[in-house]
Design a protein around this motif. Structure first.
Motif, short mmCIF file in Angstrom:
data_model
loop_
_atom_site.label_atom_id
_atom_site.label_comp_id
_atom_site.label_asym_id
_atom_site.label_seq_id
_atom_site.Cartn_x
_atom_site.Cartn_y
_atom_site.Cartn_z
N PHE C 74 0.71 -1.22 -0.04
CA PHE C 74 0.11 -0.07 -0.10
C PHE C 74 0.90 1.32 -0.06
O PHE C 74 0.22 2.30 0.33
CB PHE C 74 -0.89 0.00 1.14
CG PHE C 74 -2.18 -0.97 1.04
CD1 PHE C 74 -2.65 -1.31 -0.09
CD2 PHE C 74 -2.16 -1.93 2.16
CE1 PHE C 74 -3.68 -2.53 -0.17
CE2 PHE C 74 -3.15 -2.88 2.02
CZ PHE C 74 -3.62 -3.16 0.92
N ILE C 133 -1.52 -2.30 6.94
CA ILE C 133 -2.19 -1.26 6.88
C ILE C 133 -1.89 0.14 7.53
O ILE C 133 -2.20 1.32 7.10
CB ILE C 133 -3.86 -1.65 7.17
CG1 ILE C 133 -4.14 -2.47 6.11
CG2 ILE C 133 -4.43 -0.20 7.76
CD1 ILE C 133 -5.61 -2.94 6.58
N PHE C 134 -0.99 -0.26 8.47
CA PHE C 134 -0.57 0.91 9.39
C PHE C 134 0.45 1.94 8.46
O PHE C 134 0.35 3.17 8.80
CB PHE C 134 0.12 0.58 10.75
CG PHE C 134 0.56 1.49 11.65
CD1 PHE C 134 -0.36 2.50 12.18
CD2 PHE C 134 1.76 1.52 11.90
CE1 PHE C 134 0.27 3.60 12.86
CE2 PHE C 134 2.52 2.63 12.84
CZ PHE C 134 1.48 3.51 13.11
N PRO C 136 0.82 2.60 5.21
CA PRO C 136 0.24 3.73 4.29
C PRO C 136 -0.61 5.03 5.32
O PRO C 136 -0.57 6.16 4.90
CB PRO C 136 -0.98 3.17 3.56
CG PRO C 136 -1.10 1.71 4.20
CD PRO C 136 0.27 1.48 4.75
N LEU C 137 -1.08 4.37 6.41
CA LEU C 137 -1.67 5.34 7.25
C LEU C 137 -0.73 6.60 7.71
O LEU C 137 -0.92 7.71 7.83
CB LEU C 137 -2.20 4.75 8.38
CG LEU C 137 -3.48 5.12 9.03
CD1 LEU C 137 -4.50 5.60 8.26
CD2 LEU C 137 -3.56 4.35 10.30
N VAL C 138 0.53 5.99 8.09
CA VAL C 138 1.30 6.95 8.54
C VAL C 138 1.96 7.78 7.31
O VAL C 138 2.18 8.83 7.36
CB VAL C 138 2.73 6.24 9.21
CG1 VAL C 138 3.86 6.94 9.38
CG2 VAL C 138 2.51 5.30 10.28
N LEU C 140 0.53 8.78 4.64
CA LEU C 140 -0.62 9.77 4.24
C LEU C 140 -0.78 10.77 5.37
O LEU C 140 -0.73 12.12 5.14
CB LEU C 140 -1.92 9.31 4.39
CG LEU C 140 -2.30 8.25 3.10
CD1 LEU C 140 -3.76 7.44 3.17
CD2 LEU C 140 -2.67 9.37 1.96
N MET C 141 -0.47 10.49 6.59
CA MET C 141 -0.35 11.65 7.70
C MET C 141 0.92 12.23 7.51
O MET C 141 0.61 13.62 7.64
CB MET C 141 -0.40 10.65 9.00
CG MET C 141 -0.73 11.45 10.56
SD MET C 141 -2.37 11.98 10.32
CE MET C 141 -2.34 13.31 11.41
N PHE C 142 1.86 11.68 7.12
CA PHE C 142 3.04 12.34 6.95
C PHE C 142 2.95 13.42 5.86
O PHE C 142 3.23 14.62 5.83
CB PHE C 142 3.95 11.37 6.55
CG PHE C 142 5.45 11.87 6.07
CD1 PHE C 142 6.24 12.74 6.85
CD2 PHE C 142 5.84 11.60 4.80
CE1 PHE C 142 7.60 13.25 6.60
CE2 PHE C 142 7.26 12.17 4.42
CZ PHE C 142 7.94 12.92 5.44
#
Lengths: 316, 252, 316
Positions: C74, C133-134, C136-138, C140-142
């Protein structure tokens, strides 16, 4: 330093800033200026509380200090609602002018969206909270695509109105809405009170929490709803301030160096009040409105966060 | 007594645990052994309600696990998984005090602290009780987590590969503690373990799983047997008797 | 899906793309094009086709390379802060050199994109909990964090409007004289081909690839430079195209496994086909107006991404 002393220091700074904000630089119309400023202060305390509080809870549930609740797409949904209202009815239409109606629609839709998202995802077996967040984030991107499309089509003058909504503002707060928000936040907090004891245990992670007798799904679902309501209210009241939560909660962790949530929650609330009032003082009295508070907060929050990431620290 | 009745769990199309039934006696150490992917950890997690089961029933002292009040259950059964990443910085004493949550809901009484101190004493952690977890070695961390489970004071203690990543000395130390917990305090211990010689030397009862099914179960002497083990692991394993212990020799 | 069918689809869509537009040109006209039609062909339609193909292919390849290097399905320029860092770079170049040429913008933006991606990769090393999953979350947050910095400077220099023009991709502005930079992507694609095998090895991790005799750092750096440059070039010529680098390689790997060398041509081809399809849809749906590609890809891409997520969950 004892934690209560630290708390006392924060509280004193907050009070001093409030006094400075209220009573300096008043000009000749103090009977007009002071009440006006008092409304601003109330709005700040309310949103600062809602954001700090919900971010602490959210980060504990997700066991992670890089995430903020707006990540599930609430900010983007808010922008989509605002853009759509202006797109469909024009900036002069009732819905935008009538703040109460707009407020109700925004809060309602945001909470509804979050509720549907949770409902849908908690139904699935073996749910992973990060999965929920990523789906929310993708939905957020989808909303963003729609809003930026509408923003391109609408009249440039109307775009200006949309752009104003992109950044949180504490000006022109409607007193009725402030009261409504206050009551709502109070009710939500009362409901939350019975869950507060679970927070420390939740920060050990899902498996440990279940082992220690927390009914994990039940508690987490309700906490997530509390978070969504708080964020929706604060966003609808003043606009999106994505990184305020990230900034203040991490400062609180650094400052208190504890896992005790009572300290963390009250600490972050005080820090966010300090950040917002201090920021407003800088924006209004130093930069004199050349830029928006939420932009500065997001900027500082962002820079601070990259600093945290780069620093040798492996707490995520 | 723990009673597992026709329990199954599917991931995708794979039956990880396939219609398993078994009974685990009180006051004994029971080991789950078997090849990789046999469903041992999944079964353990289902017994401790960390994951839900697709079908079947699990009774602990006659009560169905999924129908129990979670907090009441936490006073009866505790589980320690093999990987414990905790994001917050805790000292050993703080960690162990979390074990009292089911009783105190976070407001520890004098009595709760007595349990905490006893657990720390039991695991011989007094000297380092104020150290942070991330300053400790793997063996010390594992002992701290076990102290937390002891403070939780449950009749049933479930451990998922408690010896993972530990050296010989610490492994023996942990197993001796588990033995003492059953012999002195009457606890029921259920462990998932890979080293069959530890299972042989320390457990009373062994359950062997393979492909999600129970293939053998019985008292340790019966399972640690050349022909039985061959059926489980599909390799020749000699059993030597050394100081009353049955030692499986399978290295060459 | 055989490569042959993909290629046929590619040809059909390419030809269709040439003949869709406000100005009617049918394939029959090809042999006796009027002056007018010839001009439209050469100035607008052909450049558009070329840039669509190159952008589609190179963005998908970027995604593939990043996924190989980070060993996470991802990760892509949109979910690793690359796009956002490039945007910040463009802004910086605009602020520093008021009349920056395309070339200057590209260089500075690429440097930023590179730095951003490096930072993200460094971040990945530091994350203990490598949940698929974690990550891509990081990322996107970045990206959001970088955006907040961009917004701050854009707001100060009144460049918000320009920023939003890079936010959503749009091919309708592509014409002779404004798109040629995209040709830079062609050598980059060739280099990716040459390095394909090495990326696959590097994807197995530093230790394993070193023991296989690979200069790990060098290969990773080459990969990141390719990604940064291609992303910047596409960003400058057509704008952000969300999700492309994310979904195309994933679809290919579903039916084709994970060998980079084998997948490169498929991925490139499918990327081009997907982008052509989205573009044509955007051009005919509200004919004679046009839906910008950012929206069509955003909508279709989010839906496919969600599907991929759900699917992964079912097989977990």
């Amino acid at each position: 330093m004892h934690k209560n002393i630290k708390m006392g220091i924060l509280a004193s700074i907050a009070v001093i800033l409030i006094i400075i904000f209220l009573f300096t630089d008043m000009g000749n119309y103090w009977e007009y200026v002071v009440p006006n400023r008092a409304i601003k202060i109330l709005a700040i305390i309310l949103t600062g509380t809602a954001i700090a509080f919900s971010t602490v809870v959210f980060q504990t549930i997700t066991n992670n200090r890089i995430l903020t609740p707006s990540i599930i797409g609430l900010d983007s949904l808010y922008m989509l609602i605002q853009t759509f209202l202006i797109f469909a009815f024009g900036s002069s239409s009732l819905t935008v002018m009538n703040k109460s109606l707009n407020f109700m629609i925004s809060v309602g839709l945001m909470v509804l969206f979050a509720g549907l998202l949770y409902r849908f995802l908690f139904k699935r077996e073996g749910q992973n909270i990060y999965f929920l967040l990523l789906v929310g984030l993708v939905m957020g991107t989808l909303f963003q695509s729609f809003s930026s499309f509408m923003q391109v089509i609408i009249d440039p003058n109307e775009f200006q109105v949309v752009q104003d909504r992109m950044f949180a503002s504490f000006n022109n707060i409607n007193t009725d809405l402030l009261l409504v928000s206050f009551v709502l936040i109070l009710l939500v907090s009362l409901y939350f009170a019975r869950f507060i004891k679970y927070l420390n245990v939740l920060s050990l992670g899902r498996e440990q929490a279940i082992n220690l007798g927390v009914d994990y799904n039940y508690v987490v679902k309700r906490l997530l709803i509390v978070v969504a309501i708080l964020i929706s209210i604060s966003t609808a009241l003043v606009g999106p301030i994505t990184f305020l939560g990230l900034l203040v909660v991490n400062v609180a962790y650094q400052f208190f160096k504890t896992y005790q949530h009572t300290h963390l929650i009250f600490g972050s609330i005080l820090i966010s009040i300090i950040a917002l009032i201090g920021g407003l003082l800088i924006v209004e009295r130093v930069f004199t409105f050349s830029t928006t508070l939420s932009v500065i907060i997001n900027f500082i929050g962002g820079v601070y966060f990259i600093y945290l990431l780069l620093k040798e620290n492996n707490s995520w | 007594m723990v009673e597992v009745k026709n329990v199954s769990k599917q991931y995708g199309n794979k039956n990880v645990v396939d219609n398993v039934s078994l009974q685990i006696a009180k006051g004994k150490i029971t080991s789950f052994i078997g090849p990789n992917g046999a469903g041992k950890s999944t079964l353990l997690s289902m017994i401790s309600r960390l994951i839900s089961k697709d079908s079947g029933e699990i009774f602990i002292d006659g009560e169905e696990v999924s129908k129990c009040n979670s907090n009441e259950l936490a006073k009866k059964i505790s589980i320690l998984k093999q990987s414990n990443h905790i994001n917050i910085r805790l000292t050993i004493r703080e960690l162990v005090s979390f074990g009292r949550f089911p009783y105190s809901q976070g407001r520890l009484t004098k009595e709760d602290w007595r349990y905490v101190d006893e657990a720390i004493h039991y695991m011989e952690l007094e000297d380092i009780e104020d150290k942070f977890l991330d300053q400790l070695s793997g063996g010390q961390q594992q002992r701290a987590y076990i102290a937390m489970v002891i403070a939780q004071n449950t009749d049933y203690i479930l451990l998922d590969e408690p010896l993972n990543n530990l050296d010989m000395k610490h492994s023996v130390q942990i197993m001796k503690v588990l033995r003492r917990l059953t012999d002195e305090l009457g606890k029921t211990v259920i462990i998932v373990i890979h080293d069959i010689n530890f299972a042989s030397c320390y457990s009373d009862y062994i359950v062997a799983l393979k492909d999600g099914k129970v293939v053998q179960e019985g008292p340790t002497e019966e399972i640690i047997d050349s022909s039985v083990l061959k059926g489980i692991y599909e390799m020749d394993i000699n059993i030597e008797h050394i100081n009353e212990n049955r030692i499986a020799v399978y290295y060459a | 899906m055989k490569k042959r069918y993909l290629f046929i689809a590619f040809l059909i869509l390419s030809i269709t793309s040439l003949f869709v537009g406000v100005k009617d040109i049918t394939p029959l006209d090809l042999f006796h094009l009027s002056e007018d039609q010839l001009q439209i062909m050469m100035i607008s339609r052909l450049p558009r086709l070329v840039s669509l193909i190159i952008a589609g292919a190179s963005m998908s390849i970027c995604g593939l390379i990043m996924q190989q290097l980070s060993r996470n399905k991802f990760v892509s320029p949109t979910t690793a802060g690359t796009m956002d860092a490039a945007r910040l770079g463009i802004l910086v170049s605009l602020i520093l050199f008021s009349s920056a040429t395309m070339m200057e913008q590209m260089i500075i933006a690429s440097l930023f994109a590179l730095a951003g991606t490096f930072l993200f990769m460094k971040l990945l090393d530091r994350i203990k909990f490598k949940d698929a999953i974690f990550i891509p979350l990081v990322g996107l947050m970045f990206g959001n964090i970088i955006n907040s910095i961009t917004t701050f400077f854009a707001f100060k220099h009144d460049l918000i409007q320009s920023i939003s023009s890079w936010l959503h991709g749009d091919f309708s502005m592509v014409m002779t004289g404004r798109y040629e930079m995209i040709y830079i992507s062609i050598p980059l694609v060739i280099i990716s081909y040459l390095f394909a095998q090495k990326f696959t090895v590097a994807g197995m991790g530093e230790e394993l690839s070193t023991s296989l005799g690979l200069n790990y750092r060098f290969v990773v750096n080459i990969g990141l430079v390719i990604v940064a440059l291609s992303t910047t070039v596409v960003l400058l010529t057509v704008g952000t195209i969300p999700f492309l680098g994310l979904i195309v390689p994933n679809i290919v790997s579903i039916y084709h496994g994970d060998n980079l060398k084998k997948n490169l041509s498929h991925t490139a081809l499918l990327g081009a086909v997907f982008l052509l399809l989205c573009d044509i849809l955007g051009r005919i749906l509200i004919y004679p107006y046009e839906i910008p590609i950012g929206l069509t890809v955003g909508v279709i891409g989010s839906v496919i991404f969600l599907y991929l997520l759900m699917r992964r969950k079912a097989y977990a």
